[in-house]
Write an enzyme that holds these catalytic residues in place. Structure first.
Site, PDB file in Angstrom:
ATOM      1  N   GLY A   1    -138.371  42.192 -22.288  1.00  0.00           N
ATOM      2  CA  GLY A   1    -137.746  40.918 -21.953  1.00  0.00           C
ATOM      3  C   GLY A   1    -137.213  40.157 -23.149  1.00  0.00           C
TER       4      GLY A   1
ATOM      5  N   LYS B   1    -144.091  48.773 -10.598  1.00  0.00           N
ATOM      6  CA  LYS B   1    -145.124  48.453 -11.575  1.00  0.00           C
ATOM      7  C   LYS B   1    -146.406  47.967 -10.913  1.00  0.00           C
ATOM      8  CE  LYS B   1    -141.911  46.834 -15.180  1.00  0.00           C
ATOM      9  NZ  LYS B   1    -141.972  47.918 -16.164  1.00  0.00           N
TER      10      LYS B   1
ATOM     11  N   GLY C   1    -134.679  47.275 -19.019  1.00  0.00           N
ATOM     12  CA  GLY C   1    -135.265  46.282 -18.131  1.00  0.00           C
ATOM     13  C   GLY C   1    -134.279  45.171 -17.890  1.00  0.00           C
ATOM     14  N   SER C   2    -134.418  44.105 -18.669  1.00  0.00           N
ATOM     15  CA  SER C   2    -133.576  42.932 -18.477  1.00  0.00           C
ATOM     16  C   SER C   2    -132.149  43.178 -18.963  1.00  0.00           C
ATOM     17  CB  SER C   2    -134.182  41.755 -19.237  1.00  0.00           C
ATOM     18  OG  SER C   2    -135.588  41.762 -19.094  1.00  0.00           O
TER      19      SER C   2
ATOM     20  N   ARG D   1    -140.818  55.092 -34.101  1.00  0.00           N
ATOM     21  CA  ARG D   1    -140.958  55.601 -35.477  1.00  0.00           C
ATOM     22  C   ARG D   1    -142.407  55.951 -35.783  1.00  0.00           C
ATOM     23  NH1 ARG D   1    -136.734  56.644 -38.797  1.00  0.00           N
ATOM     24  NH2 ARG D   1    -135.001  55.199 -38.645  1.00  0.00           N
TER      25      ARG D   1
ATOM     26  N   GLY E   1    -136.711  46.311 -24.907  1.00  0.00           N
ATOM     27  CA  GLY E   1    -135.783  45.692 -25.845  1.00  0.00           C
ATOM     28  C   GLY E   1    -134.405  46.325 -25.894  1.00  0.00           C
TER      29      GLY E   1
ATOM     30  N   ASP F   1    -134.217  48.587 -14.340  1.00  0.00           N
ATOM     31  CA  ASP F   1    -134.923  47.579 -13.548  1.00  0.00           C
ATOM     32  C   ASP F   1    -133.970  46.947 -12.550  1.00  0.00           C
ATOM     33  OD1 ASP F   1    -137.197  47.955 -14.992  1.00  0.00           O
ATOM     34  OD2 ASP F   1    -137.311  45.934 -15.826  1.00  0.00           O
TER      35      ASP F   1
END
Lengths: 293, 191
Positions: A152, A80, A234-235, A164, A213, A23
């Site tokens: 996030g 997005k 992402g973050s 999983r 995550g 990102d």
């Protein structure tokens, strides 16, 4: 000569395998990501952690940001669109975005229908928590799947749960008798023909990445071990202390996910990763993974 | 016959499947030590900036240049073609720089312009379904280079002695004839 065939769209995702998609919020970050070895960048106005903090309605990025990023990198540029917002998606297609993420990180525009992705020349990636959700999105024309995780948060637990779940369901479907497949299609809410393909090939019909995550090199390697074809961060990169170093380390850990000596070396003196949120502290209404179906 | 597929990033499994279909053993290559056991290697499609960066980092540039010098064949598809080229338009530095060609990256445009088409290839009987994904073109070829395939008068596949390149993705189809062609090159090199 044919454009926008499912082979061309899915093939684009195949070329991203073993790679990290990052990102970015501006041209400068995009250059850092490309130099670190990202296989693509996701052009955004705000990373998920900031979207979470800001609240309110979150929409497609300003086209200026997308164009600014397109100008400075030669790797693919993704962006997005809100779930169900096919006009945002058409706008992104018009901008020449290489891949559209119909994403739960943005506020959904439609609570019933996702975008009919067959209507586009540009390929789509969509989030999923289990095999049924993945195959419904592929049924609508998605060319790539990623776990939803919990965007996030910098907390890998939800991405692990989703990967999983997906892998265990794939193994189950593969070992089923053909007689059982229609009932299973009904149980998981998946199109029968696609479930049959999973039964025959032992994998989803499209590439499956981890997202939501990932904050450290070990997180990325963990997701590769669980069966991811690659990783979205992402973050995790631009909310860390040292984005350049984090980006390079996550790229290397994704390639060499079985080399623990290397990952140990990469993890040294990285600085502080993004702060992160404990999932149980999130109200159900704040969970982005509950968006879409 | 052991054929490696460089597995730093990109579509590795598809090439291995094709190589095995043609009766050779396919090996995912992540370290330079593995090169010694190989008779030929494929550099797959992926992102050439990522693959090039990781090749430098892990010492693959020198080792693959030595590999080629021994006469062992290398097949590059899409990003693999870019990595093999002597010159990359608009870029100061090449990667392996082994093949006397100038390559133009993303020559057809962005992903929405990606396409597939049936093309004849010199040395392969009948047309091959060629899948172009944000594909590069060969803008210039040196005197030692044999052009194998063109699309709208632009060069999209070529050979220079033990080096083979295609700007499209034969590994994304069910047609393994390009891989069979490469395996013939490996057989010739071994003989």
């Amino acid at each position: 000569m044919e454009t926008g065939t499912s082979r061309v769209k899915r093939g684009m995702a195949e070329m991203q395998k073993g790679g990290v998609i990052m990102d970015v919020m501006n041209a400068e970050q995009a250059k850092i990501a490309e130099a670190a070895g990202a296989v693509a960048v996701m052009a955004l106005e705000r990373v998920p952690a900031d979207i979470r903090a800001a609240g309110g309605v979150s929409r497609m990025a300003d086209p200026t940001i997308v164009e600014e990023v397109q100008k400075v990198v030669s790797i693919p540029v993704m962006a997005k669109a809100r779930i169900g917002h096919f006009v945002e998606a058409k706008v992104l297609e018009a901008l020449g975005v290489d891949y559209i993420d119909e994403s739960e990180v943005l506020t959904p525009a439609d609570e019933v229908y996702h975008i009919n992705k067959h209507d586009f020349t540009v390929p789509f990636v969509c989030g999923a928590r289990d095999i049924g959700e993945a195959l419904r999105r592929i049924g609508e024309g998605a060319s790539m799947i990623r776990t939803k995780g919990e965007p996030g948060t910098g907390n890998i637990v939800e991405a692990v749960r989703h990967m999983r779940m997906m892998m265990s369901q794939i193994r189950k479907v593969q070992s089923m008798s053909k007689d059982e497949l229609m009932a299973e299609a009904k149980n998981v809410g998946a199109p029968y023909e696609l479930l049959l393909q999973v039964h025959e090939t032992g994998k989803l019909p499209v590439v499956n990445f981890a997202a939501g995550g990932v904050a450290t090199p070990s997180d990325a390697a963990l997701m590769m071990h669980l069966g991811s074809d690659g990783v979205f961060v992402g973050s995790g990169i631009f909310k860390s202390d040292n984005p350049e170093k984090f980006a390079r380390a996550i790229v290397e850990a994704t390639t060499h996910y079985t080399d623990f000596d290397l990952i140990a070396k990469l993890s040294k003196n990285l600085g502080t990763p993004m702060k992160g949120i404990e999932i149980s502290k999130l109200e159900v209404t704040q969970r982005m993974q509950e968006r879409g179906w | 016959m052991n054929i490696g597929v460089l597995a730093l990033q990109g579509a590795v499994a598809e090439h291995i499947r094709m190589v095995e279909r043609e009766g050779a053993a396919g090996v995912a290559v992540k370290r330079t030590e593995q090169l010694a056991d190989l008779d030929g290697i494929i550099i797959p499609g992926g992102e050439s900036t990522t693959i090039g960066k990781l090749m430098r980092l892990y010492g693959f540039l020198e080792e693959l240049q030595a590999f080629a010098k021994q006469g062992k064949p290398i097949f590059g598809t899409c990003a693999g073609l870019i990595v093999l080229a002597k010159e990359i338009e608009g870029q100061e530095e090449a990667h392996l720089g082994l093949m006397d060609i100038t390559v133009i990256r993303n020559a057809f445009g962005r992903q929405r312009e990606s396409f597939e088409a049936d093309l004849p290839i010199k040395g392969v009987e009948g047309a091959v379904r060629a899948v172009f994904i944000r594909a590069p073109l060969i803008g210039r070829v040196g005197p030692e280079v044999d052009v194998l395939c063109t699309y709208q008068d632009q060069i999209v596949a070529a050979r220079q002695s033990n080096l083979l390149v295609a700007s499209f993705h034969p590994e994304l189809t069910d047609d393994s004839r390009m891989h069979a062609y490469f395996l013939d090159m490996v057989r010739e090199a071994r003989a």
